[in-house]
Design a protein around this motif. Structure first.
Motif, short mmCIF file in Angstrom:
data_model
loop_
_atom_site.label_atom_id
_atom_site.label_comp_id
_atom_site.label_asym_id
_atom_site.label_seq_id
_atom_site.Cartn_x
_atom_site.Cartn_y
_atom_site.Cartn_z
N TYR A 153 17.33 -1.33 3.82
CA TYR A 153 17.05 0.50 3.46
C TYR A 153 16.20 0.67 2.35
O TYR A 153 15.74 2.03 1.60
N SER A 154 15.02 -0.80 1.95
CA SER A 154 14.05 -0.67 1.08
C SER A 154 12.81 -0.38 1.54
O SER A 154 13.01 -0.16 3.02
N PHE A 155 11.94 0.12 0.86
CA PHE A 155 10.52 0.74 2.04
C PHE A 155 9.80 -0.05 2.36
O PHE A 155 9.62 -1.84 1.59
N GLN A 156 9.78 -0.30 3.36
CA GLN A 156 9.21 -0.58 4.90
C GLN A 156 7.86 -1.38 4.76
O GLN A 156 7.60 -1.71 5.81
N GLY A 157 7.11 0.06 3.89
CA GLY A 157 5.28 -0.30 4.14
C GLY A 157 4.81 0.97 5.11
O GLY A 157 5.23 1.69 6.00
N LEU A 158 3.72 1.28 4.49
CA LEU A 158 3.06 2.74 5.73
C LEU A 158 2.65 1.77 7.07
O LEU A 158 2.34 3.12 8.07
N GLN A 159 2.95 0.58 7.27
CA GLN A 159 2.27 0.11 9.01
C GLN A 159 0.79 0.76 9.18
O GLN A 159 -0.14 0.71 7.81
N VAL A 184 0.63 -1.23 -0.08
CA VAL A 184 0.10 -0.17 -0.09
C VAL A 184 0.79 0.90 0.12
O VAL A 184 1.54 1.20 0.76
N GLU A 185 0.19 2.25 -0.96
CA GLU A 185 1.67 3.04 -1.41
C GLU A 185 0.70 4.38 -0.73
O GLU A 185 1.35 5.35 -0.06
N ASN A 186 -0.17 4.86 -1.53
CA ASN A 186 -0.93 5.75 -0.67
C ASN A 186 -2.60 5.68 -1.13
O ASN A 186 -3.26 4.67 -1.30
#
Ligand code: PEP
Ligand code: MN
Length: 269
Positions: free
Chosen positions: A69-75, A36-38
């Motif tokens: 260092y990669s995107f870890q998610g919006l939690q 999920v990004e936005n």
């Protein structure tokens, strides 16, 4: 308890607001972005999945990335967006849980708890989701045998949760034209040993979007109860797994073909 020696009839696991039976006559298509990004991204994709005839929306809010260092998610923010997408579409939400401490929080928002390949043998986590009141989608470990995978399912069932769905997502081999090697023989082999529903994830199973539709077709022909597919409205700019994400248009085209394959083997898509 997962064995066909104990229970002969195939199990159905009901998911989401519509209680769709995974493991029934109808193929379960679960699709959505890797992460999920936005708001705009997840609502757009959720609507496309609904229009294509999907029953579930996938999307990671907690991402177990190979690199720190990669995107870890919006939690939790990602979980809230998924719950809102469910409200708008009635799709069943499938999202990964990566730690024992966050199981309760993830349960507040999701319909299905995903255990990722990297955590298939995280036994404390398996016991924690075994105590939860949500169905669990258990992915095969990167280098796990069928027996190890079935014993992982056994941990969840033994802790009190019979609603386990297995998901073949490819295994690590010497072959490098694919991200993972997708062993579709696992589908009938599992169905001979267990009554649990079996899904296939050709996105992680191949790593390339162009290979996803043909492997989805093959998985259904082989008897899989459904599919979990990464789908993104803008794969080139996806924050994770864009290369293996199909577009909403490709998902729609794929669903049309799956209907004919399902019919040919006495099922429905
Ligand atoms: C995912 O579903 O995005 C994922 C991380 O899958 P796997 O655990 O199969 O690698
Ligand atoms: Mn992914």
């Amino acid at each position: 308890m997962a064995s066909t020696e104990v229970k002969k009839e195939r199990s159905q696991v009901k998911i989401g607001p519509k209680q769709f039976p995974v493991g029934g006559r109808k193929i379960a298509m679960i699709a959505g972005p890797c992460a999920v990004e936005n708001e705009d991204q997840i609502f757009r994709i959720a609507e496309a999945v609904r229009q294509a005839g999907g029953v579930g929306l996938r999307g990671g809010a907690y991402k177990p990335r190979t690199s720190p260092y990669s995107f870890q998610g919006l939690q939790e923010e990602g979980l809230k967006l998924l719950a809102e997408a469910r409200k708008r579409t009635d799709l069943a939400v499938v999202t990964e849980v990566i730690s024992v401490e966050t199981v309760d929080l993830v349960c507040e928002y999701t319909d299905v708890l995903q255990i990722g390949a990297r955590n298939m043998q995280h036994y404390a986590l398996l016991e924690a989701v075994g105590k939860a009141d949500k169905p669990v989608l258990l992915k095969r470990g990167l280098s796990s045998t069928l027996d190890e995978w079935l014993l992982a399912a056994e941990y969840i069932i033994n802790a009190g949760n019979p609603n386990v769905i297995l998901c073949e997502r490819g295994i690590r081999t010497y072959e490098d034209y694919v991200r993972n090697t997708l062993p579709l023989a696992a589908v009938p082999a599992l169905q001979a040993r267990t009554h649990l529903p079996v899904l296939v994830d050709p996105s992680h199973g191949t790593g390339h979007a162009y290979l996803v539709p043909p492997m989805c077709r093959a998985a259904i022909a082989a008897g899989a109860d459904g599919l979990i597919v990464e789908c993104h409205n803008d794969p080139e700019h996806a924050l994770s797994d864009g290369a293996q994400s199909i577009t909403p248009q490709a998902l729609l085209t794929l669903m049309g073909k799956l209907k004919r394959i399902a019919e040919a083997i006495g099922k429905e898509a």
